[in-house]
Scaffold this active site. Structure first.
Site, PDB file in Angstrom:
ATOM      1  CG  ASN A 125      -0.236  -0.068   2.510  1.00  0.00           C
ATOM      2  OD1 ASN A 125       0.576   0.804   2.804  1.00  0.00           O
ATOM      3  ND2 ASN A 125      -0.508  -1.088   3.312  1.00  0.00           N
ATOM      4  CG  ASP A 184      -6.575  -5.933   5.335  1.00  0.00           C
ATOM      5  OD1 ASP A 184      -6.075  -5.849   6.476  1.00  0.00           O
ATOM      6  OD2 ASP A 184      -7.263  -5.024   4.829  1.00  0.00           O
ATOM      7  N   PRO A 203      -2.719 -12.674   9.145  1.00  0.00           N
ATOM      8  CG  PRO A 203      -0.760 -12.914  10.378  1.00  0.00           C
ATOM      9  CD  PRO A 203      -1.326 -13.143   9.016  1.00  0.00           C
TER      10      PRO A 203
END
Length: 402
Positions: free
Chosen positions: A208, A276, A304
């Site tokens: 990201n 994610d 996780p």
């Protein structure tokens, strides 16, 4: 906190130099003594007479003054202060500081000082964003020089962006933090920051746009208040914060393992913008284009959940703070996240592309707790870090009284 403190103020050139007159007055109101070095460029914006009248001291300007240098003025000035503050710190002054120049009184005093140095940058937004300025900033930070601001907003040149000199109350607050008590002394804090990179093959990854600036700012602010801070950060271009233990990781799983390895702690702040999902399998070789232009199948699996895992951990810190980067319905999504994750606070912000938060220097925070939410104004990320650290200090102070 500033009573009796001796401040050497170096006034650089720039329209923002006018704020230094108010700064001098406010510092003296708080009992500090202020000596000033006025650069040649600074003289174009404020007069020696006005600076001297407000400081109650002689204004120093010339490196080769016969009277001053007979007393080794640049040495005396730099050594008799408790802190050296450069405001406004122009791009030119920062470049000279990074390069170790000593061709006038200001730069000579800065090179000769053995006291802490703080700078409050001020310049055009493009000058601030320029690679040369950012490289100089990183060099100064690595040397332990503290940075106040800059703020974002309307600039004197008519442009809008980062580069405004921080307002006088913000500069004074930073000085009070520097000189003030260390209310988080004895507390251990873990901060996560930056992105995570989940490899697809040896050359590609899922990630990201997180820059890591806010995570670094939070770690620095906690350390400034006396906490022992461990920053676990994904890949960024940011220099490691001074006075903070840093662990560099790549993936979400590595970040979780590093945080668990750093426990126990009193404070956990999960600021990192982790991925994610990750590829179910990582290709051992670079994936090639297929005949017919069909893209390779990319199966994903969930990573996780670091915040949820640590909120329910056997060694759960006393205060667990998460972040929610949202593009719509910010407060509603963050409030839902607070209950799902099991943490104590959520700091939510709008990261829509038009906001320019990812990679930018400012953000707008909404603090979500079980009692409701607080809307913070748009602030430089350094000020967000300091505001959060102050809020954490208040939290532990209230706990100790109950």
């Amino acid at each position: 906190m500033l009573a009796g403190k001796r401040i050497l103020l170096i006034i650089g050139g720039g329209i923002a130099a006018y704020k230094c007159l108010e700064l001098i007055r406010r510092l003296r109101d708080r009992g500090a003594s202020v000596r000033c070095i006025l650069t040649k460029a600074g003289e174009q914006f404020v007069t020696p007479l006005s600076v001297s009248a407000l400081s109650g001291e002689k204004v120093y300007q010339e490196l080769f003054s016969l009277t001053d240098e007979a007393e080794m003025g640049h040495i005396r000035l730099s050594r008799e202060a408790d802190v050296v503050l450069v405001a406004p710190a122009t791009a030119d002054l920062m470049a000279k500081m990074a390069g170790g120049h000593a061709n006038d009184l200001a730069t000579t005093a800065l090179l000769a000082t053995n006291k802490p140095v703080l700078i409050a940058p001020s310049m055009n937004t493009e000058m601030w964003a320029h690679l040369a300025t950012q490289a100089n900033l990183a060099t100064l930070k690595k040397r332990g020089i503290g940075v106040i601001g800059p703020a974002a907003g309307d600039l004197a040149c008519g442009e809008i962006g980062s580069g405004r000199l921080s307002e006088v109350p913000e500069i004074i607050a930073a000085l009070e933090t520097f000189f003030g008590p260390k209310p988080l002394a004895g507390k251990r804090a873990i901060v996560t920051g930056g992105p995570t990179h989940e490899p697809i093959d040896p050359v590609r990854y899922i990630g990201n746009r997180s820059s890591g600036k806010l995570g670094n700012a939070i770690a620095t602010a906690l350390a400034d208040l006396g906490a022992e801070v461990h920053l676990v950060t994904g890949p960024t271009n940011q220099p490691d914060p001074v006075g903070v233990r840093v662990t560099h990781i790549e993936t979400t799983r590595e970040m979780l393992a590093a945080v668990e390895g750093a426990l126990p702690a009193d404070i956990l702040i999960c600021n990192a913008a982790v991925a994610d999902w990750r590829p179910a399998t990582e290709a051992g070789q670079k994936l090639k284009k297929q005949a017919g232009g069909m893209p390779p199948a990319l199966a994903l699996q969930e990573n996780p959940d670091i915040l949820a895992t640590l909120s329910r951990h056997a060694q759960r810190p006393a205060l667990v703070v998460g972040f929610a980067a949202e593009t719509e319905n910010v407060i509603e999504h963050a409030t839902s996240k607070l209950s799902r994750k099991g943490c104590d606070w959520i700091l939510a912000n709008d990261v829509s592309p038009e906001r320019g938060v990812f990679g930018g220097d400012s953000t707008t925070i909404h603090l979500i707790t079980q009692d409701g939410h607080e809307d913070w104004p748009t602030l430089p990320k350094g000020d967000v870090g300091r505001r959060l650290a102050s809020r954490i200090t208040d939290h532990f102070a209230q706990r100790s009284q109950s």
